[in-house]
Design a protein around this motif. Structure first.
Motif, PDB file in Angstrom:
ATOM      1  N   PRO A 249       0.837  -1.193   0.000  1.00 41.47           N
ATOM      2  CA  PRO A 249       0.000   0.000   0.000  1.00 41.47           C
ATOM      3  C   PRO A 249       0.877   1.251   0.000  1.00 41.47           C
ATOM      4  O   PRO A 249       2.005   1.224   0.506  1.00 41.47           O
ATOM      5  CB  PRO A 249      -0.806  -0.121   1.301  1.00 41.47           C
ATOM      6  CG  PRO A 249      -0.042  -1.065   2.160  1.00 41.47           C
ATOM      7  CD  PRO A 249       0.657  -2.007   1.220  1.00 41.47           C
TER       8      PRO A 249
ATOM      9  N   LYS B  46      -8.525   3.403   0.132  1.00 40.21           N
ATOM     10  CA  LYS B  46      -9.390   2.644  -0.770  1.00 40.21           C
ATOM     11  C   LYS B  46     -10.352   3.628  -1.419  1.00 40.21           C
ATOM     12  O   LYS B  46     -10.686   4.657  -0.848  1.00 40.21           O
ATOM     13  CB  LYS B  46     -10.180   1.564  -0.018  1.00 40.21           C
ATOM     14  CG  LYS B  46      -9.313   0.436   0.533  1.00 40.21           C
ATOM     15  CD  LYS B  46     -10.157  -0.676   1.122  1.00 40.21           C
ATOM     16  CE  LYS B  46     -10.962  -0.210   2.310  1.00 40.21           C
ATOM     17  NZ  LYS B  46     -11.703  -1.335   2.934  1.00 40.21           N
TER      18      LYS B  46
ATOM     19  N   TYR C 199      -2.959  -1.987  -5.755  1.00 39.76           N
ATOM     20  CA  TYR C 199      -2.003  -2.573  -4.816  1.00 39.76           C
ATOM     21  C   TYR C 199      -2.648  -3.741  -4.077  1.00 39.76           C
ATOM     22  O   TYR C 199      -3.866  -3.937  -4.121  1.00 39.76           O
ATOM     23  CB  TYR C 199      -1.493  -1.524  -3.818  1.00 39.76           C
ATOM     24  CG  TYR C 199      -2.514  -1.118  -2.781  1.00 39.76           C
ATOM     25  CD1 TYR C 199      -2.544  -1.728  -1.526  1.00 39.76           C
ATOM     26  CD2 TYR C 199      -3.460  -0.129  -3.040  1.00 39.76           C
ATOM     27  CE1 TYR C 199      -3.485  -1.372  -0.572  1.00 39.76           C
ATOM     28  CE2 TYR C 199      -4.404   0.238  -2.095  1.00 39.76           C
ATOM     29  CZ  TYR C 199      -4.406  -0.387  -0.857  1.00 39.76           C
ATOM     30  OH  TYR C 199      -5.350  -0.039   0.083  1.00 39.76           O
ATOM     31  N   GLY C 200      -1.813  -4.531  -3.386  1.00 42.05           N
ATOM     32  CA  GLY C 200      -2.289  -5.668  -2.608  1.00 42.05           C
ATOM     33  C   GLY C 200      -1.643  -5.703  -1.245  1.00 42.05           C
ATOM     34  O   GLY C 200      -1.644  -4.725  -0.520  1.00 42.05           O
TER      35      GLY C 200
ATOM     36  N   LEU D  96      -2.152  -6.461   1.780  1.00 41.68           N
ATOM     37  CA  LEU D  96      -2.896  -6.487   3.036  1.00 41.68           C
ATOM     38  C   LEU D  96      -3.789  -7.718   3.093  1.00 41.68           C
ATOM     39  O   LEU D  96      -4.507  -8.025   2.140  1.00 41.68           O
ATOM     40  CB  LEU D  96      -3.745  -5.220   3.174  1.00 41.68           C
ATOM     41  CG  LEU D  96      -2.985  -3.894   3.203  1.00 41.68           C
ATOM     42  CD1 LEU D  96      -3.960  -2.743   3.337  1.00 41.68           C
ATOM     43  CD2 LEU D  96      -1.957  -3.869   4.326  1.00 41.68           C
TER      44      LEU D  96
ATOM     45  N   TYR E 258      -9.344 -10.129   0.090  1.00 38.52           N
ATOM     46  CA  TYR E 258     -10.246  -8.976   0.178  1.00 38.52           C
ATOM     47  C   TYR E 258     -11.327  -9.057  -0.897  1.00 38.52           C
ATOM     48  O   TYR E 258     -12.480  -8.659  -0.683  1.00 38.52           O
ATOM     49  CB  TYR E 258      -9.451  -7.677   0.020  1.00 38.52           C
ATOM     50  CG  TYR E 258     -10.298  -6.429   0.004  1.00 38.52           C
ATOM     51  CD1 TYR E 258     -10.977  -6.012   1.144  1.00 38.52           C
ATOM     52  CD2 TYR E 258     -10.424  -5.673  -1.158  1.00 38.52           C
ATOM     53  CE1 TYR E 258     -11.770  -4.862   1.131  1.00 38.52           C
ATOM     54  CE2 TYR E 258     -11.214  -4.532  -1.181  1.00 38.52           C
ATOM     55  CZ  TYR E 258     -11.872  -4.134  -0.032  1.00 38.52           C
ATOM     56  OH  TYR E 258     -12.669  -3.004  -0.054  1.00 38.52           O
TER      57      TYR E 258
ATOM     58  N   TYR F  50      -7.826   4.451  -5.588  1.00 35.94           N
ATOM     59  CA  TYR F  50      -6.960   3.397  -5.087  1.00 35.94           C
ATOM     60  C   TYR F  50      -7.748   2.087  -5.034  1.00 35.94           C
ATOM     61  O   TYR F  50      -8.823   2.021  -4.428  1.00 35.94           O
ATOM     62  CB  TYR F  50      -6.448   3.734  -3.688  1.00 35.94           C
ATOM     63  CG  TYR F  50      -5.485   4.896  -3.664  1.00 35.94           C
ATOM     64  CD1 TYR F  50      -4.119   4.702  -3.818  1.00 35.94           C
ATOM     65  CD2 TYR F  50      -5.945   6.203  -3.484  1.00 35.94           C
ATOM     66  CE1 TYR F  50      -3.226   5.765  -3.798  1.00 35.94           C
ATOM     67  CE2 TYR F  50      -5.066   7.279  -3.453  1.00 35.94           C
ATOM     68  CZ  TYR F  50      -3.713   7.052  -3.612  1.00 35.94           C
ATOM     69  OH  TYR F  50      -2.838   8.109  -3.597  1.00 35.94           O
ATOM     70  N   HIS F  51      -7.189   1.039  -5.631  1.00 34.24           N
ATOM     71  CA  HIS F  51      -7.837  -0.270  -5.680  1.00 34.24           C
ATOM     72  C   HIS F  51      -7.030  -1.263  -4.859  1.00 34.24           C
ATOM     73  O   HIS F  51      -5.915  -1.625  -5.243  1.00 34.24           O
ATOM     74  CB  HIS F  51      -7.925  -0.780  -7.119  1.00 34.24           C
ATOM     75  CG  HIS F  51      -8.748   0.068  -8.032  1.00 34.24           C
ATOM     76  ND1 HIS F  51     -10.103  -0.133  -8.219  1.00 34.24           N
ATOM     77  CD2 HIS F  51      -8.400   1.126  -8.822  1.00 34.24           C
ATOM     78  CE1 HIS F  51     -10.561   0.756  -9.093  1.00 34.24           C
ATOM     79  NE2 HIS F  51      -9.552   1.524  -9.467  1.00 34.24           N
ATOM     80  N   LEU F  52      -7.564  -1.709  -3.723  1.00 27.45           N
ATOM     81  CA  LEU F  52      -6.982  -2.813  -2.981  1.00 27.45           C
ATOM     82  C   LEU F  52      -7.476  -4.112  -3.610  1.00 27.45           C
ATOM     83  O   LEU F  52      -8.684  -4.350  -3.683  1.00 27.45           O
ATOM     84  CB  LEU F  52      -7.402  -2.752  -1.510  1.00 27.45           C
ATOM     85  CG  LEU F  52      -7.057  -3.975  -0.640  1.00 27.45           C
ATOM     86  CD1 LEU F  52      -5.556  -4.236  -0.616  1.00 27.45           C
ATOM     87  CD2 LEU F  52      -7.602  -3.792   0.776  1.00 27.45           C
TER      88      LEU F  52
ATOM     89  N   SER G 194      -5.979  -7.418  -2.956  1.00 28.15           N
ATOM     90  CA  SER G 194      -5.585  -8.675  -2.310  1.00 28.15           C
ATOM     91  C   SER G 194      -6.693  -9.697  -2.525  1.00 28.15           C
ATOM     92  O   SER G 194      -7.872  -9.384  -2.355  1.00 28.15           O
ATOM     93  CB  SER G 194      -5.387  -8.453  -0.807  1.00 28.15           C
ATOM     94  OG  SER G 194      -4.416  -7.470  -0.554  1.00 28.15           O
TER      95      SER G 194
ATOM     96  N   SER H 161      -5.331   1.265   4.777  1.00 22.78           N
ATOM     97  CA  SER H 161      -4.754   2.069   3.704  1.00 22.78           C
ATOM     98  C   SER H 161      -5.872   2.686   2.884  1.00 22.78           C
ATOM     99  O   SER H 161      -7.058   2.453   3.134  1.00 22.78           O
ATOM    100  CB  SER H 161      -3.840   1.217   2.820  1.00 22.78           C
ATOM    101  OG  SER H 161      -3.149   2.037   1.887  1.00 22.78           O
TER     102      SER H 161
ATOM    103  N   PHE I  92      -7.702  -4.564   6.202  1.00 25.64           N
ATOM    104  CA  PHE I  92      -8.210  -4.044   4.940  1.00 25.64           C
ATOM    105  C   PHE I  92      -8.475  -2.535   4.973  1.00 25.64           C
ATOM    106  O   PHE I  92      -8.473  -1.882   3.939  1.00 25.64           O
ATOM    107  CB  PHE I  92      -9.488  -4.767   4.527  1.00 25.64           C
ATOM    108  CG  PHE I  92      -9.274  -6.219   4.153  1.00 25.64           C
ATOM    109  CD1 PHE I  92      -8.079  -6.641   3.604  1.00 25.64           C
ATOM    110  CD2 PHE I  92     -10.273  -7.156   4.371  1.00 25.64           C
ATOM    111  CE1 PHE I  92      -7.870  -7.965   3.259  1.00 25.64           C
ATOM    112  CE2 PHE I  92     -10.085  -8.483   4.026  1.00 25.64           C
ATOM    113  CZ  PHE I  92      -8.883  -8.891   3.476  1.00 25.64           C
TER     114      PHE I  92
END
Length: 226
Positions: free
Chosen positions: A163, A202, A188-189, A191, A217, A210-212, A214, A200, A197
């Protein structure tokens, strides 16, 4: 053309590492099933690091072959557990539908993809002098990657593994570079677990999406970015 993303596949073809202890029941098959249901040959799938548990490239090739057998063009970046990834030269010609991001960019008609692994950000818990060195090195790598991408004058899709901020969601040099260069999409991943979750950015922050991604998730499904 659709663009999808996912991170932290943590593949282990030799069976030496299992994610079952983290509650990831049959997670590989869940990913491939969703992939096959969504992705077409002309789509792009971003894999934002922690691809394989393998320690050596020869052992990681089986995991890469699994990815190569899926539909679409794949864009991969290195994660902190990808110890098999030691030389971009040995990966460049692995498969015509797989592109490995390391000091380079990938272009389509409308977009340019760039990025770096990233690192733990300052003021994170247990941030050390060694972390500071690695963080500063990754900042330089990100700056170089963005400069190369900007030369194309296309819309940048930025890929990290870590992140871009700490668990307090404080600004970092990564965030400064993202905003200074008018980048609108960051993937990013890294986490894992429901307690992490929200540590960071989102969704939208200062006009940056921002796209998490993982995989836990996302419930082991690909996220459509565009």
């Amino acid at each position: 053309m659709n663009i999808y993303a996912i991170a932290d596949l943590h593949l282990s073809s030799d069976g030496s590492k299992s994610m079952e202890k983290f509650g990831w029941t049959d997670h590989e098959n869940k990913i491939w099933q969703d992939w096959n249901n969504k992705v077409q040959d002309d789509d792009i799938v971003i894999i934002a690091g922690d691809i394989s548990w393998a320690l050596k490239l020869d052992d990681g090739l089986k995991d890469l072959e699994k990815i190569a057998n899926q539909k679409g063009k794949k864009i991969l970046i290195k994660g902190n557990h990808d110890f098999w990834w030691i030389s971009i030269k040995k990966l460049e010609n692995f498969n015509e539908n797989m592109f490995f991001i390391q000091n380079n960019i990938y272009e389509t008609n409308d977009y340019v993809f760039c990025g770096t692994r990233g690192w733990t950000c300052p003021n994170s818990e247990h941030f050390s002098e060694q972390d500071k060195k690695l963080y500063e090195r990754e900042v330089i790598r990100l700056q170089t990657a963005i400069s190369l991408a900007k030369s194309t004058q296309k819309e940048i899709i930025l890929i990290l593994h870590y992140p871009p901020t700490n668990e307090k969601k404080e600004r970092s040099k990564f965030v400064d570079l993202i905003e200074e260069n008018n980048i609108k999409t960051v993937i990013y991943g890294h986490l894992h677990g429901s307690q992490s979750f929200d540590l960071s950015y989102k969704e939208m922050v200062n006009n940056v999406h921002y796209h998490l991604v993982s995989c836990d998730y996302l419930n082991f499904k690909l996220k459509k970015i565009f």
